[in-house]
Design a protein around this motif. Structure first.
Motif, PDB file in Angstrom:
ATOM      1  N   LEU A 196     -12.871   3.381  -1.913  1.00 32.20           N
ATOM      2  CA  LEU A 196     -11.402   2.561  -2.332  1.00 32.20           C
ATOM      3  C   LEU A 196     -10.420   3.919  -1.833  1.00 32.20           C
ATOM      4  CD1 LEU A 196     -11.232   4.702  -6.491  1.00 32.20           C
ATOM      5  CD2 LEU A 196     -11.501   1.606  -5.514  1.00 32.20           C
ATOM      6  N   LEU A 197     -10.613   5.057  -0.660  1.00 25.42           N
ATOM      7  CA  LEU A 197      -9.912   4.956  -0.081  1.00 25.42           C
ATOM      8  C   LEU A 197      -9.593   4.088   1.485  1.00 25.42           C
ATOM      9  CD1 LEU A 197      -7.625   7.770   0.926  1.00 25.42           C
ATOM     10  CD2 LEU A 197      -9.508   9.117   2.112  1.00 25.42           C
ATOM     11  N   VAL A 198     -10.815   4.052   1.640  1.00 26.10           N
ATOM     12  CA  VAL A 198     -10.566   3.282   2.707  1.00 26.10           C
ATOM     13  C   VAL A 198      -9.714   1.462   2.444  1.00 26.10           C
ATOM     14  CG1 VAL A 198     -12.006   1.191   3.418  1.00 26.10           C
ATOM     15  CG2 VAL A 198     -12.814   3.421   3.825  1.00 26.10           C
ATOM     16  N   ALA A 199     -10.446   1.176   1.283  1.00 25.25           N
ATOM     17  CA  ALA A 199      -9.370   0.569   0.212  1.00 25.25           C
ATOM     18  C   ALA A 199      -7.710   0.777   0.746  1.00 25.25           C
ATOM     19  CB  ALA A 199      -9.969  -0.269  -1.340  1.00 25.25           C
ATOM     20  N   TYR A 200      -7.579   1.579   0.018  1.00 23.22           N
ATOM     21  CA  TYR A 200      -6.220   1.751   0.144  1.00 23.22           C
ATOM     22  C   TYR A 200      -5.852   2.053   1.257  1.00 23.22           C
ATOM     23  CZ  TYR A 200      -2.454   5.073  -0.452  1.00 23.22           C
ATOM     24  OH  TYR A 200      -1.026   5.954  -0.605  1.00 23.22           O
ATOM     25  N   HIS A 201      -6.181   2.423   2.691  1.00 22.09           N
ATOM     26  CA  HIS A 201      -6.357   2.863   3.647  1.00 22.09           C
ATOM     27  C   HIS A 201      -5.453   1.193   4.424  1.00 22.09           C
ATOM     28  CE1 HIS A 201      -5.756   3.980   8.495  1.00 22.09           C
ATOM     29  NE2 HIS A 201      -6.252   2.666   8.177  1.00 22.09           N
ATOM     30  N   LEU A 202      -6.291   0.507   4.445  1.00 19.60           N
ATOM     31  CA  LEU A 202      -6.251  -1.238   4.542  1.00 19.60           C
ATOM     32  C   LEU A 202      -5.156  -1.731   3.550  1.00 19.60           C
ATOM     33  CD1 LEU A 202      -9.818  -2.231   4.773  1.00 19.60           C
ATOM     34  CD2 LEU A 202      -8.763  -1.717   6.425  1.00 19.60           C
ATOM     35  N   TYR A 203      -4.962  -1.524   2.936  1.00 25.45           N
ATOM     36  CA  TYR A 203      -3.318  -2.020   1.582  1.00 25.45           C
ATOM     37  C   TYR A 203      -2.267  -1.587   2.293  1.00 25.45           C
ATOM     38  CZ  TYR A 203      -0.487  -3.154  -2.215  1.00 25.45           C
ATOM     39  OH  TYR A 203       0.874  -3.842  -2.868  1.00 25.45           O
ATOM     40  N   CYS A 204      -2.271  -0.240   2.356  1.00 23.20           N
ATOM     41  CA  CYS A 204      -1.316   0.616   3.800  1.00 23.20           C
ATOM     42  C   CYS A 204      -0.857  -0.634   4.505  1.00 23.20           C
ATOM     43  CB  CYS A 204      -1.718   1.868   3.412  1.00 23.20           C
ATOM     44  SG  CYS A 204      -1.209   2.994   2.769  1.00 23.20           S
ATOM     45  N   GLY A 205      -1.876  -0.513   5.705  1.00 21.30           N
ATOM     46  CA  GLY A 205      -2.119  -1.888   6.440  1.00 21.30           C
ATOM     47  C   GLY A 205      -1.009  -3.205   6.360  1.00 21.30           C
ATOM     48  N   ARG A 206      -1.550  -3.585   4.942  1.00 26.17           N
ATOM     49  CA  ARG A 206      -1.090  -5.208   4.405  1.00 26.17           C
ATOM     50  C   ARG A 206       0.577  -4.417   3.981  1.00 26.17           C
ATOM     51  NH1 ARG A 206      -2.015  -7.871  -1.382  1.00 26.17           N
ATOM     52  NH2 ARG A 206      -0.424  -8.922  -1.269  1.00 26.17           N
ATOM     53  N   LEU A 207       1.031  -3.522   3.908  1.00 28.87           N
ATOM     54  CA  LEU A 207       2.706  -2.996   4.035  1.00 28.87           C
ATOM     55  C   LEU A 207       3.084  -2.690   4.728  1.00 28.87           C
ATOM     56  CD1 LEU A 207       1.686  -0.512   0.210  1.00 28.87           C
ATOM     57  CD2 LEU A 207       2.649  -2.625   0.770  1.00 28.87           C
ATOM     58  N   VAL A 208       1.982  -2.280   5.876  1.00 35.38           N
ATOM     59  CA  VAL A 208       3.550  -2.534   7.587  1.00 35.38           C
ATOM     60  C   VAL A 208       3.593  -4.088   7.876  1.00 35.38           C
ATOM     61  CG1 VAL A 208       2.466  -2.229   9.562  1.00 35.38           C
ATOM     62  CG2 VAL A 208       2.386  -0.044   8.080  1.00 35.38           C
ATOM     63  N   LYS A 209       2.514  -4.653   7.221  1.00 34.33           N
ATOM     64  CA  LYS A 209       3.049  -6.380   7.736  1.00 34.33           C
ATOM     65  C   LYS A 209       3.990  -6.842   6.449  1.00 34.33           C
ATOM     66  CE  LYS A 209      -1.471  -6.518  10.020  1.00 34.33           C
ATOM     67  NZ  LYS A 209      -2.706  -7.322   9.826  1.00 34.33           N
ATOM     68  N   GLN A 210       4.314  -6.246   5.235  1.00 30.40           N
ATOM     69  CA  GLN A 210       4.727  -7.267   4.870  1.00 30.40           C
ATOM     70  C   GLN A 210       6.378  -5.916   5.278  1.00 30.40           C
ATOM     71  OE1 GLN A 210       3.543  -6.000  -0.018  1.00 30.40           O
ATOM     72  NE2 GLN A 210       2.288  -7.988   1.086  1.00 30.40           N
ATOM     73  N   PHE A 211       6.793  -4.784   5.577  1.00 32.16           N
ATOM     74  CA  PHE A 211       7.358  -5.035   5.482  1.00 32.16           C
ATOM     75  C   PHE A 211       8.107  -5.363   7.202  1.00 32.16           C
ATOM     76  CE2 PHE A 211       7.282  -0.209   3.298  1.00 32.16           C
ATOM     77  CZ  PHE A 211       8.409  -0.343   2.481  1.00 32.16           C
ATOM     78  N   ALA A 212       6.801  -5.261   7.919  1.00 32.89           N
ATOM     79  CA  ALA A 212       7.477  -6.209   9.326  1.00 32.89           C
ATOM     80  C   ALA A 212       8.137  -7.001   9.389  1.00 32.89           C
ATOM     81  CB  ALA A 212       6.456  -6.023   9.960  1.00 32.89           C
ATOM     82  N   ARG A 213       7.145  -7.959   7.941  1.00 32.24           N
ATOM     83  CA  ARG A 213       8.584  -9.450   8.301  1.00 32.24           C
ATOM     84  C   ARG A 213       9.361  -9.480   6.784  1.00 32.24           C
ATOM     85  NH1 ARG A 213       2.543 -10.592   7.512  1.00 32.24           N
ATOM     86  NH2 ARG A 213       3.049 -10.141   4.513  1.00 32.24           N
ATOM     87  N   ASP A 214      10.485  -7.797   6.791  1.00 30.07           N
ATOM     88  CA  ASP A 214      10.687  -8.087   5.779  1.00 30.07           C
ATOM     89  C   ASP A 214      10.641  -8.455   4.057  1.00 30.07           C
ATOM     90  OD1 ASP A 214      12.457  -6.699   7.527  1.00 30.07           O
ATOM     91  OD2 ASP A 214      13.618  -8.417   8.140  1.00 30.07           O
ATOM     92  N   GLN A 215       9.787  -8.562   3.891  1.00 29.57           N
ATOM     93  CA  GLN A 215       8.938  -8.662   2.846  1.00 29.57           C
ATOM     94  C   GLN A 215       8.738  -7.515   1.774  1.00 29.57           C
ATOM     95  OE1 GLN A 215       6.110 -11.592   4.181  1.00 29.57           O
ATOM     96  NE2 GLN A 215       7.775 -13.199   4.196  1.00 29.57           N
ATOM     97  N   ASN A 216       9.283  -6.405   1.565  1.00 33.28           N
ATOM     98  CA  ASN A 216       8.727  -5.485   0.225  1.00 33.28           C
ATOM     99  C   ASN A 216       8.921  -5.846  -0.548  1.00 33.28           C
ATOM    100  OD1 ASN A 216       8.077  -2.724  -0.755  1.00 33.28           O
ATOM    101  ND2 ASN A 216      10.469  -2.583  -0.411  1.00 33.28           N
ATOM    102  N   SER A 217       8.114  -5.737  -1.941  1.00 37.15           N
ATOM    103  CA  SER A 217       8.735  -6.095  -3.143  1.00 37.15           C
ATOM    104  C   SER A 217       8.544  -4.790  -3.996  1.00 37.15           C
ATOM    105  CB  SER A 217       7.867  -7.524  -3.377  1.00 37.15           C
ATOM    106  OG  SER A 217       6.130  -6.950  -3.429  1.00 37.15           O
ATOM    107  N   HIS A 218       8.582  -4.341  -3.622  1.00 39.55           N
ATOM    108  CA  HIS A 218       8.466  -2.848  -4.396  1.00 39.55           C
ATOM    109  C   HIS A 218       9.221  -1.491  -3.725  1.00 39.55           C
ATOM    110  CE1 HIS A 218       4.507  -3.784  -5.349  1.00 39.55           C
ATOM    111  NE2 HIS A 218       4.152  -3.818  -4.150  1.00 39.55           N
ATOM    112  N   SER A 219       9.442  -1.139  -5.231  1.00 41.36           N
ATOM    113  CA  SER A 219      10.948   0.376  -4.927  1.00 41.36           C
ATOM    114  C   SER A 219      10.649   0.733  -4.397  1.00 41.36           C
ATOM    115  CB  SER A 219      11.328   0.749  -6.035  1.00 41.36           C
ATOM    116  OG  SER A 219      10.803   1.499  -6.887  1.00 41.36           O
ATOM    117  N   HIS A 220      11.394   1.986  -3.666  1.00 45.02           N
ATOM    118  CA  HIS A 220      10.760   3.518  -3.648  1.00 45.02           C
ATOM    119  C   HIS A 220       9.875   3.850  -4.725  1.00 45.02           C
ATOM    120  CE1 HIS A 220      13.835   6.015  -5.445  1.00 45.02           C
ATOM    121  NE2 HIS A 220      14.593   4.928  -5.384  1.00 45.02           N
ATOM    122  N   VAL A 221       9.867   4.075  -5.786  1.00 43.39           N
ATOM    123  CA  VAL A 221       9.834   4.452  -6.682  1.00 43.39           C
ATOM    124  C   VAL A 221       8.308   4.717  -6.470  1.00 43.39           C
ATOM    125  CG1 VAL A 221       9.845   5.332  -8.941  1.00 43.39           C
ATOM    126  CG2 VAL A 221      12.111   4.907  -8.426  1.00 43.39           C
TER     127      VAL A 221
END
Length: 139
Positions: free
Chosen positions: A89-114
Motif C-alpha cells: 500500500l505504501l508503494v502504491a501511495y508513493h506511485l500515486y504521489c508521482g501521479r499527483l506531481v505530474k498533475q500539478f506540473a500540468r496545472d491539473q490539480n483537483s484537490h484542496s489543501h485540506v
C-alpha cells in the motif's frame, strides 16, 4: 545485521521524502501566484525523483532479508503478511504521489489543501503499523 542496517537507513530516507512531498502538495494547493506555482512544481519533481531510489533500495534490502532468512523464520506468522500488504500500500501511495506531481506540473490539480492534509497522514499510519508489527510480532 548489515542488511537490516541498510534497509533501515534507506527506509528512513524514503520516509523523509514521503512525509515531505504531500506537505508540499498542501502548500502548492494553497498557492495563488505563478512564481510560487513554478517553485512548488520544481520542488515536487526533484523530491519525488530523489525519493524514489530510496524506496527501491528499501525494497531491495527488505526483500533480500526476506529471501535470506526472514521468510523461512516468519512465513507462517500473520504479522509478516500484514506488514507486506502495508508495504504494498505504501508503494502504491508513493506511485500515486508521482501521479499527483505530474498533475500539478500540468496545472491539473483537483484537490484542496485540506484533502492533501488528510492525504499526508496515510504514510504516518502505515509507518506506525509496520513498526509495531515488526517489533512486537503480535500474531
Amino acid at each position: 545485521m548489515w542488511l537490516k542496517a541498510w534497509h533501515l537507513i534507506f527506509m528512513v530516507t524514503w520516509f523523509a521524502g514521503i512525509f515531505y512531498l504531500p506537505r508540499l502538495f498542501v502548500y502548492h494547493a494553497m498557492t495563488e501566484d505563478e512564481a510560487g506555482n513554478a517553485r512548488f512544481k520544481m520542488m515536487e519533481r526533484k523530491l519525488y525523483y530523489f525519493t524514489t531510489p530510496w524506496m527501491l533500495l528499501t525494497l531491495l534490502f527488505g526483500f533480500w532479508m526476506l529471501y535470506d532468512y526472514a521468510w523461512a523464520a516468519y512465513s507462517k506468522m500473520g504479522w509478516l503478511h500484514v506488514k507486506l500488504l502495508l508495504i504494498g500500500l505504501l508503494v502504491a501511495y508513493h506511485l500515486y504521489c508521482g501521479r499527483l506531481v505530474k498533475q500539478f506540473a500540468r496545472d491539473q490539480n483537483s484537490h484542496s489543501h485540506v484533502w492533501y492534509r488528510w492525504f499526508n497522514e496515510v504514510p504516518v499510519a502505515i509507518l506506525i503499523a509496520v513498526v509495531l508489527l515488526a517489533v512486537l510480532k503480535p500474531f
